[in-house]
Design a protein around this motif. Structure first.
Motif: not given
Length: 202
Positions: A136-155
């Motif tokens: 089971l040894d090995g390496t996996t890479v996962e990439t995911e885009d983050i949508d603007a709608e999922d980000m709260d207003l920051e202050y």
């Protein structure tokens, strides 16, 4: 992204008579995470900043782009099997700030104020490594885009200072400490150290 940059250029042209400064440089960001996670390492991640800033009365106001983020590492070992995860999260913001500058000397000014950030998207990448199991040894890479709608207003608080090398060019150091979570109920906040080049147009 191109539309935002064009807006900053247009913004700069309109207010060229209002003590306009252009600021751009490097961000070093990380996040504070309130929830405990066994073996989790939180490290700084590089990003960028770009502002157009002008004076109105005793205050200065700016609009710009900021890239914040964090690098995370976690490793768990049990019975000779090791599982590790290396994560990177980059978050892009369209920011607005208002600061009050105080001149200590003719070439040295400190400032304090607030900054707001509207999320415009980002990316999360995680690399998983398994060792010690054999097949089971090995390496996996996962990439995911983050949508603007999922980000709260920051202050948060925006503090720093700048040193003028000459009448036109200076160096700015600043610190942003978020008081809001990056997403709702995440209990995770951005913190950013910045070093930037400042150019006084007018």
């Amino acid at each position: 992204m191109k539309i935002i940059l064009l807006n900053i250029v247009f913004f700069s042209a309109i207010f060229a008579q209002s003590g306009l400064k252009i600021v751009g440089g490097l961000n070093q960001s990380k996040q504070t995470i309130e929830e405990d996670a066994d073996g989790l390492e939180i490290n700084y991640m590089n990003g960028y900043n770009l502002y157009a800033e002008m004076s109105f009365g005793v205050a200065r106001f700016g609009v710009g782009l900021n890239q914040r983020g964090v690098k995370l590492n976690q490793e768990v070992s049990d019975m000779g099997v090791t599982v590790s995860a290396d994560g990177e999260q980059s978050l892009n913001y369209l920011t607005l700030h208002a600061i009050y500058p105080y001149e200590i000397q003719e070439i040295i000014t400190v400032f304090g104020g607030i900054q707001l950030g509207n999320g415009i998207g980002g990316e999360a990448k995680v690399k998983h490594i398994i060792s010690g199991t054999g097949y089971l040894d090995g390496t996996t890479v996962e990439t995911e885009d983050i949508d603007a709608e999922d980000m709260d207003l920051e202050y948060g608080m925006f503090l720093g200072g700048y040193y003028m090398i000459n009448e036109k060019i200076g160096i700015r150091a600043s610190y942003f400490k978020a008081l809001s979570d990056i997403v709702e109920d995440a209990k995770t906040k951005n913190n950013t150290l910045s070093v930037s080049l400042l150019y006084h147009l007018k």
